[in-house]
Design an enzyme around this catalytic site. Structure first.
Site, PDB file in Angstrom:
ATOM      1  CG  ASP A 202      -1.761  -8.467  10.105  1.00  0.00           C
ATOM      2  OD1 ASP A 202      -1.193  -8.729  11.186  1.00  0.00           O
ATOM      3  OD2 ASP A 202      -1.156  -7.984   9.122  1.00  0.00           O
TER       4      ASP A 202
ATOM      5  CG  HIS B 181       0.125  -3.800   9.965  1.00  0.00           C
ATOM      6  ND1 HIS B 181      -0.270  -2.516   9.636  1.00  0.00           N
ATOM      7  CD2 HIS B 181       0.412  -4.405   8.783  1.00  0.00           C
ATOM      8  CE1 HIS B 181      -0.213  -2.349   8.329  1.00  0.00           C
ATOM      9  NE2 HIS B 181       0.209  -3.488   7.792  1.00  0.00           N
TER      10      HIS B 181
ATOM     11  N   GLY C  27      -6.126  -8.306  -6.198  1.00  0.00           N
ATOM     12  CA  GLY C  27      -4.865  -8.019  -6.853  1.00  0.00           C
ATOM     13  C   GLY C  27      -3.914  -9.177  -6.647  1.00  0.00           C
TER      14      GLY C  27
ATOM     15  N   GLY D  64       1.655  -8.926   8.567  1.00  0.00           N
ATOM     16  CA  GLY D  64       1.535  -9.636   7.304  1.00  0.00           C
ATOM     17  C   GLY D  64       2.790  -9.567   6.459  1.00  0.00           C
TER      18      GLY D  64
ATOM     19  N   GLY E 264       0.825  -1.204   0.000  1.00  0.00           N
ATOM     20  CA  GLY E 264       0.000   0.000   0.000  1.00  0.00           C
ATOM     21  C   GLY E 264       0.856   1.250   0.000  1.00  0.00           C
TER      22      GLY E 264
END
Length: 316
Positions: free
Chosen positions: A251, A275, A146, A277, A72
């Site tokens: 997450d 968080h 995606g 991942g 991101g």
């Protein structure tokens, strides 16, 4: 004039960097390694707050490329207003798919099979069995298809699912099957036992998972968020969790980091990971390969990969 390239990984630890640029190491320290005005290629420090990554941006007078090491780019996009037109923003597509997909599968299996309950029982020295749902024979919906969404489906393939549905911003066909448009969400949510969020955070997806979205989920369904916290309306999710109608594995959260007293920590039926991942042993080799490839293209004036937008166009 030699171009300065700012890297958040020590340049002497990256094999294969092309010759030519002046490589400088900066991972968000208070002092810059050189004058930001001379930086042509800026690689944003990874796993740092957005304000750290944006700090040099008002002074990047000569920058041509801003490269993130995250999938991101939402945390860095507010700083784009400081850049001149024509600067390329590139993300880290190809770096985090394996790790994030692994975590998504971990969260699903841990939630369905009751692993948190087993850990708590182990801490108390208690042998507590019981009947738990399996992933086999379940309907799974992936929202946001995606490269990460596709990687998640790849890892779900051996689990004998009844069905996998895919929803994204626009309809298309993939090797594994059709991707449906967002207008199909309500009908798909009503059928899904597991709903996985892997969409980027944009103005269109911020708050996508609101009270209406959650109300369309079937009783007993599991919501898994490996996307971004603000994709989910936390207040609406808390209301559903407190009712016991659905469960969640997160997450990412909103706010993030989640404050110690936040009610989400103790909501029934929720599993939270902080968080994680992306930051695994899989990150570094993939990040280095991406940087070598991108910088080789930059030096040879070849088209870069993973271009998200160009400043001065695309509404920036």
């Amino acid at each position: 004039m030699t171009a300065d390239v700012w890297l958040p990984i020590p340049p002497d630890e990256i094999q294969g960097l092309p010759q030519g640029p002046n490589y400088l190491f900066w991972d968000g320290d208070e002092e810059f390694p050189a004058d930001p005005a001379d930086c042509s290629f800026y690689v944003v420090p990874y796993m740092r707050p957005g304000d750290v990554g944006m700090r040099p941006m008002p002074r990047l007078a000569s920058v041509e490329v801003v490269q993130t090491l995250s999938a991101g780019t939402d945390s860095i996009e507010p700083g784009l207003k400081h850049l001149r037109p024509g600067v390329l923003l590139c993300n880290a597509r190809g770096v985090h798919e394996a790790s994030t997909a692994e975590l998504a599968l971990t969260l699903i299996l841990a939630s369905l099979r009751g692993i948190p309950d087993f850990v708590r029982a182990q801490d108390r020295g208690e042998w507590r069995g019981g009947f738990r749902p399996a992933l086999a024979d379940r309907n799974v919906l992936i929202v946001g298809y995606g490269s990460i969404g596709a990687a998640i489906e790849d890892r779900l393939a051996p689990f004998e699912l009844a069905r996998v549905a895919r929803v994204a911003r626009s309809a298309r066909t993939t090797a594994r099957g059709p991707v449906l448009p967002l207008t199909e969400l309500p009908a798909q949510l009503a059928e899904a036992d597991v709903v996985i969020l892997s969409t980027p955070l944009t103005e269109a997806t911020r708050g996508l998972v609101d009270a209406e979205f959650l109300a369309h989920m079937k009783d007993g369904a599991l919501l898994v968020n490996v996307a971004r916290g603000p994709v989910v309306d936390t207040k609406a999710l808390l209301a559903e969790l407190d009712s016991g109608r659905i469960t969640a594995a997160l997450d990412v959260t909103d706010p993030e980091p989640l404050p110690p007293a936040h009610p989400l920590w103790h909501a029934p039926g929720v599993l939270i990971s902080p968080h994680v991942g992306g930051p695994t042993s899989a990150f570094r080799p993939r990040a280095e390969r991406l940087l070598v490839d991108q910088l080789s293209r930059f030096v040879n004036r070849e088209p870069l990969r993973n271009v998200i937008l160009t400043t001065g166009t695309d509404g920036t």
